[in-house]
Design a protein around this motif. Sequence first.
Motif, mmCIF file in Angstrom:
data_model
loop_
_atom_site.group_PDB
_atom_site.id
_atom_site.type_symbol
_atom_site.label_atom_id
_atom_site.label_comp_id
_atom_site.label_asym_id
_atom_site.label_seq_id
_atom_site.Cartn_x
_atom_site.Cartn_y
_atom_site.Cartn_z
ATOM 1 N N ALA A 1 -7.561 4.264 -2.851
ATOM 2 C CA ALA A 1 -7.782 4.947 -1.564
ATOM 3 C C ALA A 1 -6.848 6.132 -1.334
ATOM 4 O O ALA A 1 -6.838 6.707 -0.239
ATOM 5 N N ASN A 2 -6.057 6.494 -2.367
ATOM 6 C CA ASN A 2 -5.155 7.648 -2.279
ATOM 7 C C ASN A 2 -4.222 7.545 -1.069
ATOM 8 O O ASN A 2 -3.995 8.518 -0.347
ATOM 9 N N ILE A 3 -3.644 6.367 -0.845
ATOM 10 C CA ILE A 3 -2.697 6.125 0.246
ATOM 11 C C ILE A 3 -1.278 6.356 -0.271
ATOM 12 O O ILE A 3 -0.921 5.864 -1.339
ATOM 13 N N ASN A 4 -0.441 7.110 0.481
ATOM 14 C CA ASN A 4 0.931 7.350 0.018
ATOM 15 C C ASN A 4 1.778 6.086 0.154
ATOM 16 O O ASN A 4 1.419 5.146 0.864
ATOM 17 N N GLU A 5 2.935 6.074 -0.505
ATOM 18 C CA GLU A 5 3.713 4.842 -0.636
ATOM 19 C C GLU A 5 4.223 4.303 0.702
ATOM 20 O O GLU A 5 4.223 3.099 0.934
ATOM 21 N N LYS A 6 4.661 5.161 1.597
ATOM 22 C CA LYS A 6 5.158 4.689 2.887
ATOM 23 C C LYS A 6 4.035 4.087 3.732
ATOM 24 O O LYS A 6 4.208 3.036 4.354
ATOM 25 N N ASP A 7 2.885 4.753 3.758
ATOM 26 C CA ASP A 7 1.747 4.223 4.517
ATOM 27 C C ASP A 7 1.244 2.914 3.902
ATOM 28 O O ASP A 7 0.864 1.984 4.617
ATOM 29 N N ALA A 8 1.250 2.840 2.566
ATOM 30 C CA ALA A 8 0.813 1.618 1.886
ATOM 31 C C ALA A 8 1.763 0.467 2.201
ATOM 32 O O ALA A 8 1.324 -0.669 2.448
ATOM 33 N N ALA B 1 -12.463 -1.738 -0.668
ATOM 34 C CA ALA B 1 -11.618 -2.427 -1.645
ATOM 35 C C ALA B 1 -10.249 -2.730 -1.052
ATOM 36 O O ALA B 1 -9.723 -3.844 -1.186
ATOM 37 N N LEU B 2 -9.674 -1.737 -0.362
ATOM 38 C CA LEU B 2 -8.325 -1.872 0.172
ATOM 39 C C LEU B 2 -8.228 -3.005 1.189
ATOM 40 O O LEU B 2 -7.342 -3.862 1.107
ATOM 41 N N MET C 1 -6.307 -6.696 1.345
ATOM 42 C CA MET C 1 -5.372 -7.008 2.420
ATOM 43 C C MET C 1 -5.756 -8.274 3.180
ATOM 44 O O MET C 1 -4.918 -8.872 3.857
ATOM 45 N N ALA C 2 -7.011 -8.699 3.075
ATOM 46 C CA ALA C 2 -7.449 -9.920 3.755
ATOM 47 C C ALA C 2 -7.042 -11.178 2.995
ATOM 48 O O ALA C 2 -6.969 -12.265 3.579
ATOM 49 N N VAL C 3 -6.772 -11.051 1.703
ATOM 50 C CA VAL C 3 -6.465 -12.220 0.877
ATOM 51 C C VAL C 3 -5.248 -13.009 1.392
ATOM 52 O O VAL C 3 -5.292 -14.248 1.440
ATOM 53 N N PRO C 4 -4.140 -12.349 1.783
ATOM 54 C CA PRO C 4 -2.974 -13.127 2.233
ATOM 55 C C PRO C 4 -3.244 -14.094 3.376
ATOM 56 O O PRO C 4 -2.612 -15.153 3.457
ATOM 57 N N PHE C 5 -4.174 -13.768 4.291
ATOM 58 C CA PHE C 5 -4.491 -14.696 5.382
ATOM 59 C C PHE C 5 -4.950 -16.033 4.820
ATOM 60 O O PHE C 5 -4.527 -17.094 5.286
ATOM 61 N N PHE C 6 -5.777 -15.983 3.787
ATOM 62 C CA PHE C 6 -6.368 -17.209 3.244
ATOM 63 C C PHE C 6 -5.461 -17.906 2.237
ATOM 64 O O PHE C 6 -5.565 -19.115 2.047
ATOM 65 N N MET C 7 -4.565 -17.149 1.589
ATOM 66 C CA MET C 7 -3.659 -17.822 0.648
ATOM 67 C C MET C 7 -2.425 -18.367 1.361
ATOM 68 O O MET C 7 -1.610 -19.070 0.763
#
Length: 423
Positions: free
Chosen positions: A271-278, A332-333, A337-343
Amino acid sequence: MSGKKYLFPFILVISLFFLWAFLHNINPILIPHLKKACELTDTQSAFIDSSVYLAYFLIAIPAGFVMHRYGYKNGIICGLTLYAIGALLVIPAASARNYPFFLVAFFVIAAGATFLETVANPYVTILGDKETSEQRLNFAQSFNGVGAFLAPILGGKFILSGIEHSKQEIADLKASGKLNDYLQFEANAVKIPYLIIAGGVVFLLLLFLFTKLPDVKEDDSQETAGHAATEFSPKVFKHKHLKWAVITQFFYVGAQVGVGSFFIRYAQFVANINEKDAAYLWGSVAMVGFMLGRFTGTALMRITKPVNLLGIYSIISIALLVVALTAHGNVALYSLMAVPFFMSIMYPTIFALGIKGLGEETKIASSFLVMSIIGGAVAPLAMGYISDKTNSIQVAYIVPLLCFGFVLYYAIKGHKPNLKTTI
């Protein structure tokens, strides 16, 4: 057992859950940061995770021995001391900009965290009614979630510079003789944060030194053939549900670490997100989801069996990773990011199911379960290797997807106990 009698010890011990959560969840910041500062490949940067989880593998048994022989409080004091020493070692490692030195510092911090986790997880399960041990451990692990979302947010703000040079810009800096100054600037960013961490841990150490904690004895009703199950021995693997818990925990931790460790690189790739925003997205969305998942999961366990929730959440995690592997952009992004809720409920639930009904053998069983966290050293290396070979960090996320398959198996079959086995 009186709940009121153990209320303050319970509150004090759950403060420890923040410390190892911070350790694990600062790694997604340190991996891209030291990748820049020390000029590393994806595979080399994954050794940050490996140093942490190797410590768990090597120190878990000694930590369990100390707890078994000298009690819970002494185990906590050992853990806090090592944690503080390791945090202080990060400062000279940054001054030298020496990657192996960094790895040693992280290993020492993780050794301390191993003591804390080996002690705190079983201690929380026995400070109350054994019938609600899974709920109590998930509640305590919910505070672990506070460290999980604060670490990437604070790390992104105070460690990551936001400077992301292209290969050509790096070549220009090198040609002008300014590259080393820039790299040292990046390395120095960790000094003040780790000095503050060391100070906080020392304060907590003093608090534990001057607080009386009860050394609660586990229920030995599950002892077999009249044998007092106090021997510090791998014979504990006679319990089938523990054996599979150790195997499953290996793969689960590999999945958890893998999902987070390369998230910043993944966000840049899809998604071409910079490191601080990511970093901010990971902390404020994914890790907040992780924390909320713990609280929500604890509540749901009042109306459904923990093992059933474990199975449902593993299926959802697999489905989300399929999307993360095949889609692009925000779809995709946000799937990743939704995976941690379920794990979020997986580690404590597997842990509690694995030690259920083991009596005094709980202590050695806890050590083996913590030792299985070595999976967190293996999965990121596999992901880094795949990324370097394919030039796609997205493809590397096949590794955590496969790991969640083992969690699903444990929920379906592996958790079933065989407590009648004799030594």
